[in-house]
Design a protein around this motif. Sequence first.
Motif, PDB file in Angstrom:
ATOM      1  N   ARG A  35      -7.964 -42.793 -32.835  1.00 18.55           N
ATOM      2  CA  ARG A  35      -6.844 -42.485 -31.945  1.00 18.55           C
ATOM      3  C   ARG A  35      -6.093 -43.752 -31.569  1.00 18.55           C
ATOM      4  NH1 ARG A  35      -7.249 -38.980 -26.281  1.00 18.55           N
ATOM      5  NH2 ARG A  35      -4.994 -38.828 -25.905  1.00 18.55           N
TER       6      ARG A  35
ATOM      7  N   ASP B 170     -10.825 -45.334 -20.644  1.00 17.04           N
ATOM      8  CA  ASP B 170      -9.388 -45.124 -20.815  1.00 17.04           C
ATOM      9  C   ASP B 170      -8.877 -43.887 -20.078  1.00 17.04           C
ATOM     10  OD1 ASP B 170      -8.475 -47.191 -22.882  1.00 17.04           O
ATOM     11  OD2 ASP B 170     -10.237 -46.337 -23.859  1.00 17.04           O
ATOM     12  N   ARG B 171      -7.598 -43.983 -19.694  1.00 14.77           N
ATOM     13  CA  ARG B 171      -6.872 -42.828 -19.167  1.00 14.77           C
ATOM     14  C   ARG B 171      -5.639 -42.605 -20.038  1.00 14.77           C
ATOM     15  NH1 ARG B 171      -7.473 -42.721 -12.571  1.00 14.77           N
ATOM     16  NH2 ARG B 171      -9.707 -43.181 -12.539  1.00 14.77           N
ATOM     17  N   ASN B 172      -4.804 -41.641 -19.645  1.00 14.99           N
ATOM     18  CA  ASN B 172      -3.659 -41.280 -20.476  1.00 14.99           C
ATOM     19  C   ASN B 172      -2.740 -42.451 -20.775  1.00 14.99           C
ATOM     20  OD1 ASN B 172      -4.402 -38.581 -20.698  1.00 14.99           O
ATOM     21  ND2 ASN B 172      -3.299 -37.977 -18.856  1.00 14.99           N
ATOM     22  N   SER B 173      -2.637 -43.401 -19.839  1.00 13.71           N
ATOM     23  CA  SER B 173      -1.691 -44.513 -20.024  1.00 13.71           C
ATOM     24  C   SER B 173      -2.015 -45.347 -21.258  1.00 13.71           C
ATOM     25  CB  SER B 173      -1.676 -45.405 -18.784  1.00 13.71           C
ATOM     26  OG  SER B 173      -2.946 -45.989 -18.566  1.00 13.71           O
ATOM     27  N   THR B 174      -3.292 -45.371 -21.676  1.00 14.04           N
ATOM     28  CA  THR B 174      -3.666 -46.101 -22.882  1.00 14.04           C
ATOM     29  C   THR B 174      -2.892 -45.599 -24.098  1.00 14.04           C
ATOM     30  OG1 THR B 174      -5.906 -46.516 -22.048  1.00 14.04           O
ATOM     31  CG2 THR B 174      -5.586 -46.674 -24.437  1.00 14.04           C
ATOM     32  N   PHE B 175      -2.715 -44.305 -24.172  1.00 11.81           N
ATOM     33  CA  PHE B 175      -2.174 -43.676 -25.370  1.00 11.81           C
ATOM     34  C   PHE B 175      -0.724 -43.207 -25.248  1.00 11.81           C
ATOM     35  CE2 PHE B 175      -6.762 -42.729 -25.003  1.00 11.81           C
ATOM     36  CZ  PHE B 175      -7.215 -43.433 -26.099  1.00 11.81           C
ATOM     37  N   ASP B 176      -0.231 -43.063 -24.029  1.00  8.97           N
ATOM     38  CA  ASP B 176       1.046 -42.370 -23.833  1.00  8.97           C
ATOM     39  C   ASP B 176       2.235 -43.266 -23.524  1.00  8.97           C
ATOM     40  OD1 ASP B 176      -0.433 -40.113 -24.207  1.00  8.97           O
ATOM     41  OD2 ASP B 176      -0.472 -39.496 -22.094  1.00  8.97           O
ATOM     42  N   GLU B 177       2.034 -44.562 -23.262  1.00  9.59           N
ATOM     43  CA  GLU B 177       3.116 -45.376 -22.732  1.00  9.59           C
ATOM     44  C   GLU B 177       3.714 -46.358 -23.742  1.00  9.59           C
ATOM     45  OE1 GLU B 177       2.342 -46.944 -18.850  1.00  9.59           O
ATOM     46  OE2 GLU B 177       1.594 -45.016 -18.096  1.00  9.59           O
TER      47      GLU B 177
ATOM     48  N   LYS C  22      -1.622 -51.925 -22.867  1.00 16.02           N
ATOM     49  CA  LYS C  22      -2.406 -50.824 -22.317  1.00 16.02           C
ATOM     50  C   LYS C  22      -3.389 -50.280 -23.345  1.00 16.02           C
ATOM     51  CE  LYS C  22       1.213 -49.550 -18.997  1.00 16.02           C
ATOM     52  NZ  LYS C  22       0.445 -49.672 -17.747  1.00 16.02           N
TER      53      LYS C  22
ATOM     54  N   ASP D 103      -4.984 -51.443 -18.314  1.00 21.24           N
ATOM     55  CA  ASP D 103      -5.151 -50.549 -17.168  1.00 21.24           C
ATOM     56  C   ASP D 103      -6.618 -50.346 -16.807  1.00 21.24           C
ATOM     57  OD1 ASP D 103      -2.440 -50.350 -16.949  1.00 21.24           O
ATOM     58  OD2 ASP D 103      -2.283 -48.295 -17.697  1.00 21.24           O
TER      59      ASP D 103
END
Length: 394
Positions: A130, A250-257, A262, A267
């Motif tokens: 991912r 990890d949270r969403n910011s790792t993959f979405d920004e 990140k 983060d």
Amino acid sequence: MSRTVLVAGVGMIPFTKPGASDDYHVMGANAARAALADAGVDYALVEQAYVGYVYGDSTAGQAAIYGVGLTGIPVVNVNNNCATGSTALFLARQAVASGAVECAIALGFEQMVPGALKGAYEDRPAPLARFVDVMRDIQGVDAAAPRAAQFFGGAARDYLKEYDIRPDTFGRISVKARQHAARNPFAVFRNTVTLDQVMASPAVFDPLTRLQCCPPTCGAAAAIVCSEAFAKKYGLDTRVAIRAQAMTTDRNSTFDEGDMRKVVGYDMTHAAAQTVYEAAGVGPEDIDVVELHDCFTANELITYEALGLTPEGTAEKFILDGDNTYGGRVVTNPSGGLLSKGHPLGATGLAQCAELVWQLRGQAQDRQVSGAKLALQHNLGLGGACVVTLYERQ
């Protein structure tokens, strides 16, 4: 209830290049014995063992710890990528803090091979798939470049894009790392380098050059953690306590920004640090010495800001002013860090622990940070995990 957890003893062996070390089980046993000797504890009193490594078969932890003794205690094998050593420490601390045990050992080792990191299996989905997909969307993937360098080189590029700093600012971190490692008998690279040498070394992934990348390394390190009651009962060293510790993923910011900083854990680091500061009632301005995860110079630079050691966008000034070394605001990686001390993946977090315990005891010799009372550790693994630990001299 959570009890105070002391680090009663630490130990490590000199780190080496691949091919120059003992086998992993010998290295692990030697580091464990060193920690036990430093603590003055008989292995028979240790109630649990948490043993970390990345490149090894199942129960390699037992193979190493059995070299110290066969006492029948639980041995938990830990693999959390480059955060493995500090994850073992996190689990050992939890066991003591919860009252489950009075004394535990955390041990980490790695027997690495030359070259870039590679996965062990090609017949199943990779844990970092991912992350690679996100990197491909942000900057593409270079089949000729080491994957880890692409991740962290990409973070450097995003920082450069936002703040327009000089590319050789990253190189200055390597110069500092070698200067510190020159004082460390456990380090792989003890020769100093100039900024010109760093920048002229072979390109790995722009803007990173070879001397801005940590080397594959073999080594081992360990820590003995215990309760205050246990330490007093057996007359152990009570000078160093773990005041706070946090582990994040990890949270969403790792993959979405769409930001490589990140993707490589900015983060996670920020969240773990904030949790630790709040739990301890201190701020980054109170920290005297830091061991942080400088697998590449880019990660050290962005981690200054993620840990709050300097405000966002000011890392270049922090470096140019010398605030990251002796005589500055906070000494970072007095050991030489991963860049120069070396990075045996499973051992790194516990080697960081050992360095900071020595600093707080005043036993770091030529590397000693004068008057150190609070020490911060940051250990990061893609995939991901981040452990931040605050140690205090009592």
